[in-house]
Write a protein that holds these residues in place. Sequence first.
Motif, PDB file in Angstrom:
ATOM      1  N   VAL A 161      16.736   6.863 -19.349  1.00 52.61           N
ATOM      2  CA  VAL A 161      18.154   7.123 -19.071  1.00 52.61           C
ATOM      3  C   VAL A 161      19.024   6.139 -19.868  1.00 52.61           C
ATOM      4  N   GLN A 162      18.599   4.886 -19.937  1.00 54.99           N
ATOM      5  CA  GLN A 162      19.353   3.900 -20.731  1.00 54.99           C
ATOM      6  C   GLN A 162      19.438   4.350 -22.189  1.00 54.99           C
ATOM      7  N   ILE A 163      18.309   4.861 -22.687  1.00 52.50           N
ATOM      8  CA  ILE A 163      18.262   5.252 -24.101  1.00 52.50           C
ATOM      9  C   ILE A 163      19.125   6.495 -24.340  1.00 52.50           C
ATOM     10  N   GLU A 164      19.090   7.434 -23.397  1.00 51.05           N
ATOM     11  CA  GLU A 164      19.967   8.613 -23.521  1.00 51.05           C
ATOM     12  C   GLU A 164      21.428   8.186 -23.588  1.00 51.05           C
ATOM     13  N   ASN A 165      21.739   7.108 -22.902  1.00 47.95           N
ATOM     14  CA  ASN A 165      23.123   6.605 -22.896  1.00 47.95           C
ATOM     15  C   ASN A 165      23.371   5.594 -24.011  1.00 47.95           C
ATOM     16  N   GLU A 166      22.399   5.521 -24.962  1.00 44.93           N
ATOM     17  CA  GLU A 166      22.535   4.614 -26.116  1.00 44.93           C
ATOM     18  C   GLU A 166      22.680   3.153 -25.701  1.00 44.93           C
ATOM     19  N   ARG A 167      22.155   2.793 -24.538  1.00 44.74           N
ATOM     20  CA  ARG A 167      22.218   1.391 -24.101  1.00 44.74           C
ATOM     21  C   ARG A 167      20.948   0.672 -24.560  1.00 44.74           C
ATOM     22  N   PHE A 168      20.859   0.466 -25.873  1.00 46.53           N
ATOM     23  CA  PHE A 168      19.659  -0.174 -26.412  1.00 46.53           C
ATOM     24  C   PHE A 168      19.578  -1.653 -26.042  1.00 46.53           C
ATOM     25  N   ASP A 169      20.752  -2.246 -25.752  1.00 47.17           N
ATOM     26  CA  ASP A 169      20.752  -3.639 -25.294  1.00 47.17           C
ATOM     27  C   ASP A 169      20.008  -3.744 -23.956  1.00 47.17           C
ATOM     28  N   LEU A 170      20.278  -2.772 -23.077  1.00 52.69           N
ATOM     29  CA  LEU A 170      19.580  -2.773 -21.779  1.00 52.69           C
ATOM     30  C   LEU A 170      18.085  -2.470 -21.971  1.00 52.69           C
ATOM     31  N   ALA A 171      17.815  -1.513 -22.838  1.00 55.10           N
ATOM     32  CA  ALA A 171      16.409  -1.131 -23.077  1.00 55.10           C
ATOM     33  C   ALA A 171      15.608  -2.337 -23.577  1.00 55.10           C
ATOM     34  N   HIS A 188      11.765   8.928 -26.402  1.00 51.69           N
ATOM     35  CA  HIS A 188      12.869   8.000 -26.120  1.00 51.69           C
ATOM     36  C   HIS A 188      12.443   6.555 -26.400  1.00 51.69           C
ATOM     37  N   LEU A 189      11.255   6.217 -25.927  1.00 50.90           N
ATOM     38  CA  LEU A 189      10.793   4.830 -26.113  1.00 50.90           C
ATOM     39  C   LEU A 189      10.609   4.502 -27.599  1.00 50.90           C
ATOM     40  N   ARG A 190      10.048   5.460 -28.355  1.00 55.49           N
ATOM     41  CA  ARG A 190       9.880   5.233 -29.803  1.00 55.49           C
ATOM     42  C   ARG A 190      11.241   4.984 -30.453  1.00 55.49           C
ATOM     43  N   ARG A 191      12.209   5.792 -30.065  1.00 56.79           N
ATOM     44  CA  ARG A 191      13.554   5.661 -30.640  1.00 56.79           C
ATOM     45  C   ARG A 191      14.129   4.289 -30.296  1.00 56.79           C
ATOM     46  N   ALA A 192      13.942   3.878 -29.040  1.00 62.80           N
ATOM     47  CA  ALA A 192      14.483   2.581 -28.617  1.00 62.80           C
ATOM     48  C   ALA A 192      13.839   1.447 -29.407  1.00 62.80           C
ATOM     49  N   LYS A 193      12.516   1.523 -29.599  1.00 64.06           N
ATOM     50  CA  LYS A 193      11.835   0.454 -30.336  1.00 64.06           C
ATOM     51  C   LYS A 193      12.373   0.350 -31.763  1.00 64.06           C
ATOM     52  N   GLN A 194      12.543   1.518 -32.407  1.00 66.81           N
ATOM     53  CA  GLN A 194      13.065   1.507 -33.783  1.00 66.81           C
ATOM     54  C   GLN A 194      14.475   0.923 -33.811  1.00 66.81           C
ATOM     55  N   GLU A 195      15.289   1.343 -32.847  1.00 66.66           N
ATOM     56  CA  GLU A 195      16.684   0.896 -32.814  1.00 66.66           C
ATOM     57  C   GLU A 195      16.767  -0.607 -32.539  1.00 66.66           C
ATOM     58  N   VAL A 196      15.977  -1.093 -31.577  1.00 63.73           N
ATOM     59  CA  VAL A 196      16.014  -2.528 -31.243  1.00 63.73           C
ATOM     60  C   VAL A 196      15.547  -3.356 -32.444  1.00 63.73           C
ATOM     61  N   MET A 197      14.488  -2.910 -33.110  1.00 67.17           N
ATOM     62  CA  MET A 197      13.991  -3.653 -34.274  1.00 67.17           C
ATOM     63  C   MET A 197      15.021  -3.638 -35.402  1.00 67.17           C
TER      64      MET A 197
END
Length: 446
Positions: free
Chosen positions: A388-398, A425-434
């Motif tokens: 849900v955090q990632i859907e909301n583009e909250r990568f800081d929270l993720a 979603h998790l893959r996307r978050a990892k790429q975005e955070v990195m």
Amino acid sequence: MPEQVRFRGGVHPDDGKSLSQAAAIQDAPLLETYTVPLLQHIGAPPKLVVAKGGKVLRGQRLAEPSGFVSAAVHAPTSGTVKEVTEVALPTGRTGPAVVLQADGEDKADEGLAPLTDWAEAEPQVLKQRIVDAGIVGMGGAAFPTAVKLSPPATKPISVLILNGVECEPCLTADHRLMLEQPEAVLTGARILARVLGVRTVRIGIEANKPDAIALLTEKARGTGIEVSGLRVRYPQGAEKQLIHALTGRKVPAGGLPMDVGVVVQNVGTAVAVAEAVTLGKTLYERVTTITGRPVVRPGNWRLRVGTPYAKALELAGGVSFDPAKIISGGPMMGFAVYSLDIPVMKSTSGILLLAREDVTQFTGEACIRCGRCVDACPMALMPGTLSVQIENERFDLAETWHALDCIECGCCAYACPAHRPLVQHLRRAKQEVMARRRAAENKSKR
Ligand code: SF4
Ligand code: SF4
């Protein structure tokens, strides 16, 4: 089987291995052309050392490592470099590749002589051979093997683990390799142990391969190498879970196996190492499972790198009905591919075709907060909340909620009754955070 440390979470999907596990490895016949990607590993792209029109021999270097975390690429047969061009890859990306026109002679390069005295050779000499042969992790990650064998002095290694678990459903390439080349597996283990300077070598195999456990146990007698049958539960073969099961050591969050004194290598990697050292063979082919209900003759083939997926599928007799989905790798961690005009790489453990009834359609359904993904996650994450955090583009929270600890095993998505695309979603978050971390680093350097 002795009581072993059990890991948290995990799932128990139908293993789907009966389609191909009894099929002995077959050598694929020579093709007229191969398309050999340059970037087949995690790390820096290698540097091309051939040009259009150049003649090469089987096993000869096409590209050399461009840095410490990089790997050489070699010709799968003898012939002429037709062109160097951009091609689609199984990862969904594109990248440069050498198109090789085979001359039909399959003449071998003799650049690397066998190291017959490897048991006396200096570890550095053996490690250099692993670099020269372009060896990367064959379990799917394709991380350059020599890098894993070079831990810093502050991280002494005491245990080498060979991963023969092959917990990914439907794949049987490692199983066949253990049954058909057990001596090479053990020789590779001994060479790797010599490079690392370790005495303790363990081989972990899931208990659903009793023939491989029995054979390797018998062959390993007197070598000091211990073979263990492990509980059948996905993802038993994930590095952290495997280390915990075999040694009781826990890799800390965000840490690496070397942090607890362990190096893990796949059994396929061990075979590649044994062949590079004892035969002087570079890594230009691998064993791949071609399977799934639509496939006419599922089985295991030794395919040369650069073989088009379409040609590989022909070896298995093609399809008896149209697949709903094609996956590079296994159903839990593999990537869906949209064309068969992509080449086999060093990391291609499987080509899996799924029938419509085998495919789960992801939906945009809301999370019903059932908690099943939390129970299934072997890394003790909260995939539903993260999603849900990632859907909301909250990568800081993720990032705060440890998205980077996700091993992309797919257990959460498998368990989710709402069919939410949790791993994606998790893959996307990892790429975005990195990417954000890299951007911040670059900014601070300016
Ligand atoms: S969140 Fe990551 S580690 Fe946890 S179950 Fe899902 S894919 Fe596996
Ligand atoms: S399993 Fe699916 S529906 Fe249940 S909590 Fe996790 S994301 Fe939500």
